[in-house]
Scaffold this active site. Structure first.
Site, PDB file in Angstrom:
ATOM      1  N   ASP A   1       0.833  -1.200   0.000  1.00  0.00           N
ATOM      2  CA  ASP A   1       0.000   0.000   0.000  1.00  0.00           C
ATOM      3  C   ASP A   1       0.872   1.256   0.000  1.00  0.00           C
ATOM      4  O   ASP A   1       1.661   1.473   0.921  1.00  0.00           O
ATOM      5  CB  ASP A   1      -0.890  -0.057   1.257  1.00  0.00           C
ATOM      6  CG  ASP A   1      -2.028   0.938   1.228  1.00  0.00           C
ATOM      7  OD1 ASP A   1      -2.047   1.807   0.336  1.00  0.00           O
ATOM      8  OD2 ASP A   1      -2.899   0.841   2.111  1.00  0.00           O
TER       9      ASP A   1
ATOM     10  N   GLY B   1      -5.417   3.516  -7.709  1.00  0.00           N
ATOM     11  CA  GLY B   1      -5.714   3.698  -9.130  1.00  0.00           C
ATOM     12  C   GLY B   1      -5.016   4.888  -9.753  1.00  0.00           C
ATOM     13  O   GLY B   1      -5.357   5.299 -10.869  1.00  0.00           O
TER      14      GLY B   1
ATOM     15  N   ASP C   1     -10.690   4.176  -1.315  1.00  0.00           N
ATOM     16  CA  ASP C   1     -11.280   3.169  -0.431  1.00  0.00           C
ATOM     17  C   ASP C   1     -12.801   3.068  -0.564  1.00  0.00           C
ATOM     18  O   ASP C   1     -13.505   4.065  -0.664  1.00  0.00           O
ATOM     19  CB  ASP C   1     -10.944   3.485   1.033  1.00  0.00           C
ATOM     20  CG  ASP C   1      -9.465   3.258   1.327  1.00  0.00           C
ATOM     21  OD1 ASP C   1      -8.665   3.135   0.377  1.00  0.00           O
ATOM     22  OD2 ASP C   1      -9.121   3.199   2.516  1.00  0.00           O
TER      23      ASP C   1
HETATM   24  C1  GLA Z   1      -5.474   2.374   2.844  1.00  0.00           C
HETATM   25  C2  GLA Z   1      -6.003   1.239   1.966  1.00  0.00           C
HETATM   26  C3  GLA Z   1      -7.023   0.428   2.736  1.00  0.00           C
HETATM   27  C4  GLA Z   1      -6.401  -0.107   4.014  1.00  0.00           C
HETATM   28  C5  GLA Z   1      -5.818   1.029   4.839  1.00  0.00           C
HETATM   29  C6  GLA Z   1      -5.014   0.517   6.022  1.00  0.00           C
HETATM   30  O1  GLA Z   1      -6.478   3.296   3.127  1.00  0.00           O
HETATM   31  O2  GLA Z   1      -6.557   1.749   0.788  1.00  0.00           O
HETATM   32  O3  GLA Z   1      -7.511  -0.634   1.946  1.00  0.00           O
HETATM   33  O4  GLA Z   1      -5.398  -1.039   3.681  1.00  0.00           O
HETATM   34  O5  GLA Z   1      -4.949   1.851   4.063  1.00  0.00           O
HETATM   35  O6  GLA Z   1      -4.391   1.528   6.740  1.00  0.00           O
END
Ligand code: GLA
Length: 435
Positions: A184, A233, A254
């Protein structure tokens, strides 16, 4: 709802399909287990391939030959997830039948991370006393374990990230027995911006290199892991994700457990179909089925949209309190089969008439006949009778009437023509398999 729809504005991408000819297992679970057990990343070396049994003409096995299926801790447990929650979930994936329906990855999202020891080795925190023991437990249930990190120094929840420790972390994951990594971007975007302010191209290059670095690090471990990119994205990731070894990449910000957000994300996937295929999938984020206040129609719409999109089906609900009607949605065999269809083609929108939308997804079908999944969505606030909308069967490549099966009703409809009308409830869907 103020949504904007992306259609026909996507450039052709330099897509690399690494592999061909890997046998997909019989059912959804067969495909998942096959992909997981025999998996190797895009840079697999011959010794990875030797660990599995390819079909006669196969070159290398494909990781995530069908969209990955499993469960992830974030959507329900977020920062509160513990070792016990993961064990309970593993138990329940088996007891409820979800594992056998295909949900094999149990993925720990953010907030498992502790600090590093004197040698820089990543530690889990007090919520996860022994990651290796947890992996052994999950594996003993016939499931796979996934984990989460960031190319930045800090994850999105500000826990320890992998910056400067990529190879060491990948090696630790392999030692623990990890099968899936969600990587991430989080704080790494700040690193990119600090290094190249006002130069998006240079920032993008840094981002790709960071993802490729972890891809290489995973490859070096010799342990197959599904590689899941999460950078919301940005920079049309679908055009370059496969080149950095991604098996899936988030296409959006998200999701949350409400109808507007879920449907906005799902509908915004129009036009992305050509970027998905065996081993490399668009990921519109994890499922919220069973979370929040989604109604049954809304949950069915969510599951249908994701199946039509050949999206990874990563459940995100609390299995210790899953209602039978939610289990029935998540485990609908025909909806799962649409998602997991061996052709690996993502569906796309055929018609948008205000809140009424028709989407189609080509299916492998039987010998010699064409088959497709057709979803008629009603994103509006009142029931629709499709008064002026035909099914658009011709646009899907069918010359005349088709034989249809209504998936959610569990009913064969016999032959239906293009002018057949369905009543689609508010926020609901009719899902057909036609041939
Ligand atoms: C981001 C990701 C989520 C999740 C959080 C965790 O927002 O997009 O899917 O993994 O981090 O902190």
């Amino acid at each position: 709802m103020g949504m904007r729809v992306r259609t026909g504005m996507l450039k052709a991408g330099g897509l690399v399909l690494f592999v061909a000819g890997w046998a997909v297992g019989a059912g959804a679970q067969g495909a998942q287990a096959g992909a997981a057990a025999g998996a190797a990343s895009g840079t697999a070396t011959p010794h990875h391939a030797a660990a599995v049994r390819p079909t006669a003409a196969a070159t290398r096995p494909v990781t995530a030959a069908t969209p990955p299926m499993g469960w992830n801790s974030w959507n329900y447990f977020a920062g509160k997830v513990t070792d016990k929650d993961i064990r309970d979930t593993a138990d329940l994936l088996v007891e409820t039948g979800m594992r056998d329906a295909g949900y094999v990855y149990v993925n720990i999202d953010d907030t498992w991370e502790g600090g590093r020891d004197a040698n820089g080795k990543i530690q889990s925190n007090e919520k996860f006393p022994d990651m290796k023991a947890l992996a052994d437990y999950v594996h003993s249930k016939g499931l796979k374990l996934g984990i989460y990190s960031s190319p930045g120094a800090k994850t999105c929840a500000r826990f320890e990230g992998s910056l400067g420790h990529e190879e060491q972390d990948a090696a630790t994951y392999a030692e623990w027995g990890i099968d899936y990594l969600k990587y991430d971007l989080c704080s790494y975007s700040g690193v990119m911006r600090a290094q190249f302010p006002n130069d998006p191209a240079a920032q993008n290059k840094m981002m790709r290199e960071a993802y490729e670095k972890m891809h290489q690090a995973i490859g070096k471990t010799g342990r197959p892991m599904v590689y899941s990119l999460c950078q919301y994205g940005w920079d049309s990731v679908w055009e370059w994700g496969p080149q950095v070894g991604a098996n899936l990449w988030r296409t959006t910000g998200d999701i949350s457990a409400n109808f507007d957000r879920m449907s906005l994300i799902g509908r915004s996937q129009a036009g992305l179909a050509k970027y998905a295929g065996p081993g490399h999938w668009n990921d519109p984020d994890m499922l919220e089925v069973g979370n929040g206040r989604l109604t049954l129609d809304e949950n069915r719409t969510h599951m249908t949209l994701w199946a039509m999109l050949a999206a990874p089906l990563i459940a995100g609900n609390n299995l210790t309190e899953m209602k039978p009607e939610i289990a029935a949605i998540l485990m609908n065999k025909e909806a799962i089969a649409i998602d997991q269809d061996a052709l690996g083609k993502q569906g796309d929108r055929v018609l948008a008439d205000g809140p009424l939308e028709i989407w189609a997804k080509p299916l492998k079908g039987g010998a010699g006949h064409k088959s497709a999944a057709v979803a008629i969505f009603n994103f509006g606030e009142t029931a629709s009778e499709m008064r002026k909308d035909s099914l658009h069967l011709k646009e899907m490549g069918f010359a005349g009437a088709v034989t249809a099966r209504d998936v959610w009703a569990g009913k064969d409809l016999g032959r239906i023509g293009d002018d057949y009308k369905f009543t689609v409830p508010r926020h609901g869907v009719v899902l057909l398999v036609v041939r």
